[in-house]
Design an enzyme around this catalytic site. Structure first.
Site, PDB file in Angstrom:
ATOM      1  N   ASN A 160      -0.759  -9.376   4.877  1.00 51.18           N
ATOM      2  CA  ASN A 160      -0.650  -7.939   5.100  1.00 51.18           C
ATOM      3  C   ASN A 160      -0.495  -7.229   3.755  1.00 51.18           C
ATOM      4  O   ASN A 160      -0.408  -7.872   2.705  1.00 51.18           O
ATOM      5  CB  ASN A 160       0.545  -7.642   6.020  1.00 51.18           C
TER       6      ASN A 160
ATOM      7  N   HIS B 119      -5.856  -1.212  11.550  1.00 52.35           N
ATOM      8  CA  HIS B 119      -5.231  -1.699  10.322  1.00 52.35           C
ATOM      9  C   HIS B 119      -6.044  -2.842   9.740  1.00 52.35           C
ATOM     10  O   HIS B 119      -6.383  -3.802  10.439  1.00 52.35           O
ATOM     11  CB  HIS B 119      -3.801  -2.163  10.628  1.00 52.35           C
TER      12      HIS B 119
ATOM     13  N   GLN C   7       0.799  -1.213   0.000  1.00 55.37           N
ATOM     14  CA  GLN C   7       0.000   0.000   0.000  1.00 55.37           C
ATOM     15  C   GLN C   7       0.838   1.272   0.000  1.00 55.37           C
ATOM     16  O   GLN C   7       0.320   2.363  -0.254  1.00 55.37           O
ATOM     17  CB  GLN C   7      -0.929   0.015   1.212  1.00 55.37           C
TER      18      GLN C   7
ATOM     19  N   CYS D 297      -5.089   0.435   3.614  1.00 48.92           N
ATOM     20  CA  CYS D 297      -5.121  -0.986   3.988  1.00 48.92           C
ATOM     21  C   CYS D 297      -6.506  -1.588   3.826  1.00 48.92           C
ATOM     22  O   CYS D 297      -6.658  -2.758   3.458  1.00 48.92           O
ATOM     23  CB  CYS D 297      -4.629  -1.144   5.422  1.00 48.92           C
TER      24      CYS D 297
END
Length: 562
Positions: free
Chosen positions: A283, A267, A124, A130
């Site tokens: 992630n 997040h 990102q 996110c």
């Protein structure tokens, strides 16, 4: 007993003392700092973090931890800076849409990466998007599981640009709202077609209308239930929110993470599998972080919240049938004759093409797209101009550009139908286009939250400071860099192509933000309020000038001696 075996297995992972020097770190992660002062500060932070990493890993080898640390792109940041980078609070203010799942369908373990339902790890960047990556991840997986055939990588940029009813682009969002957007839009485009830029821009409605995957609806996982989460992940990837702003996440490199975190969700990530003792989580910080972009989060805290709050806010889409390809675009009208090879075009009506540079000259009103000189030769003047193309401009690095030279007394030398006129400077004439010529004019003025135009007395709203850069005309209101590295995102309704960067420093050492732009793009700054992209040292910076569209391009000077 399964958890004890996992601990024993982790303890034998090969982890050695890290002796990386700072220059190697800079090279590996392509780090470039503002000046020597910042370079030295980052080196001190890096060395301090290296001590933390090596101390933790020595304890890991003694069996005191189930996870180990490593060097990544965040190793030159303090814990406070990392927290600021991550923090995008997830507050689910909308009503929940919990679907009670039949737990008899729950499996003991699964990995959707191995089953081909997860796209490669993405990054990102500096954008707080996110939530968009978590959304596309679960949508990609659920679509593949239902429709098979091929795994589609979906466009995070479409969500950042176009999902504006509740989500906030680079300043955070919520996966539930993003699922709603995809459903209401009729689908979402591919990443290949609508690629990621790490900043929010005007929605590309043509691309947003191209749909490769659809969503019928979405559901939430019952909060605080490990068995419901396990059942949900048994059917496909699930979007979740966690608290990821602690030092453990900053330096995580492998193993089953059971470190200190919290439950203040900030997040968005993606659960892509599980085993008896961990959840496998994808992630969006690139493959240089964690286990090639993944983290295994421990299940010893599968109580009401889960590790780092992962059981508090799970959701997933219900994939629809893949949209049928729409009809291709109908042939447009045949374009009329344009400037010679698209050179010397009007930058007020579109971007410069063919490698031309958007040029304005000190003391000369208007602008034009200037091609580069090739061995002293220039492309000929386009139709409508009775001017001579000359290699007449030179920048500070010695690179030369072409201009259309004219007689200041000759009203027919430049293309009057395109609102280009011959401007006099130093006894010589140069054809430039006047602002406000044919084509769309400037957009109505807007009220930017940051980077606005200073008042006549040089004042700015809030705590921002009126900035003028040496060697560059114009000024702008600049916010101070947060923690020396972070800048507020520009309002995309005002600044369509500029990105914020901590790029300036005053004599006292304080750092300020600027809007970095492409000098060849005449639309990237707030043109409606007299702001344009000025070139300095090879970089573009948006500034407001003293007069509307009368700018000094500091890098250029007249060179008519050849």
């Amino acid at each position: 007993m399964l958890f004890l075996l996992a601990l024993l297995g982790v303890a034998f992972a090969k982890v050695e003392k890290i002796n990386m020097n700072f220059m190697d770190f800079k090279k590996q992660f392509e780090k470039d700092y503002l000046d020597e002062t910042e370079h030295n500060m980052r080196e001190e932070i890096f060395m301090a973090n290296l001590k933390i990493i090596n101390k933790h890993n020595s304890e890991y080898l003694k069996g005191e931890h189930t996870w180990f640390m490593g060097v990544n792109q965040f190793t030159d940041m303090t814990g406070k800076e990392f927290k600021q980078f991550v923090s995008r609070p997830f507050n689910r203010t909308r009503p929940s849409n919990v679907l009670k799942l039949d737990e008899s369908t729950m499996v003991d373990a699964i990995d959707w990466v191995d089953r081909g339902a997860v796209t490669p790890v993405k990054n990102q960047g500096q954008c707080g998007s996110c939530w968009a990556f978590s959304t596309t991840g679960s949508t990609e997986g659920r679509d593949f599981i239902k429709n098979g055939a091929s795994l589609q990588s979906l466009s995070e940029q479409q969500l950042v640009d176009c999902d504006r009813s509740h989500d906030n682009g680079c300043n955070g969002g919520l996966m539930d709202y993003a699922f709603d957007y995809i459903h209401q839009n009729g689908g979402i485009d591919s990443e290949a077609d609508y690629s990621y830029t790490a900043h929010r821009s005007t929605c590309n409605t043509a691309k947003a209308a191209r749909h490769v995957v659809a969503v019928d609806s979405h559901a939430d996982v019952a909060e605080g239930s490990a068995t419901q989460m396990q059942t949900a992940v048994s059917a496909g990837p699930v979007s979740i929110a966690i608290e990821a702003d602690q030092y453990g996440f900053q330096h995580y490199n492998g193993g089953v993470f059971t470190g200190t975190c919290g439950t203040q969700l900030d997040h968005g990530v993606l659960i892509v599998g599980f085993a008896a003792d961990y959840w496998k989580v994808k992630n969006s910080w690139g493959a240089t972080w964690g286990e090639e972009g993944y983290i295994r989060m421990g299940r010893t805290k599968d109580s009401s919240n889960g590790q780092c709050g992962l059981l508090k806010s799970g959701s997933y889409p219900m994939a629809g049938a893949r949209p049928s390809p729409g009809p291709g675009p109908s042939p447009g009208p045949t374009p009329g004759p344009g400037p010679s090879g698209d050179h010397y075009a009007d930058p007020y009506t579109g971007m410069c093409a063919g490698g031309d540079v958007n040029v304005t000259i000190s003391g000369v009103q208007g602008a034009f797209c200037a091609p580069s000189c090739t061995s002293g030769d220039c492309p000929g003047a386009p139709s409508g101009f009775d001017a001579e193309a000359q290699c007449a401009l030179q920048d500070q690095s010695g690179d030369k550009l072409c201009a259309l030279i004219c007689n200041p007394g000759d009203s027919s030398a430049c293309d009057a139908s395109a609102d280009a006129t011959c401007k006099s400077i130093q006894g010589t004439g140069i054809c430039t286009y006047n602002q406000g010529g044919p084509g769309p004019g400037p957009t109505p003025g807007c009220n930017p939250t940051h980077y606005e135009k200073p008042s006549a007395s040089g004042e700015c709203s809030g705590s921002e400071k009126a900035i003028q850069i040496q060697g560059l005309a114009g000024n702008f209101c600049s916010p101070k860099c947060v923690l020396g590295i972070i800048c507020p995102q520009p309002d995309t309704d005002c600044f369509t192509g500029a990105r914020s960067q901590c790029a300036l420093q005053d004599q006292s050492g304080d750092k300020y933000c600027a809007l970095i732009c492409d000098p060849s793009d005449s639309t990237s700054c707030d043109t409606a309020d007299g702001m344009t992209c000025k070139s300095i040292q090879g970089t573009g910076i948006c500034t407001y000038g003293d007069e509307h569209f009368k700018w000094i391009l500091a890098n250029f000077k007249l060179n008519l001696e050849e």
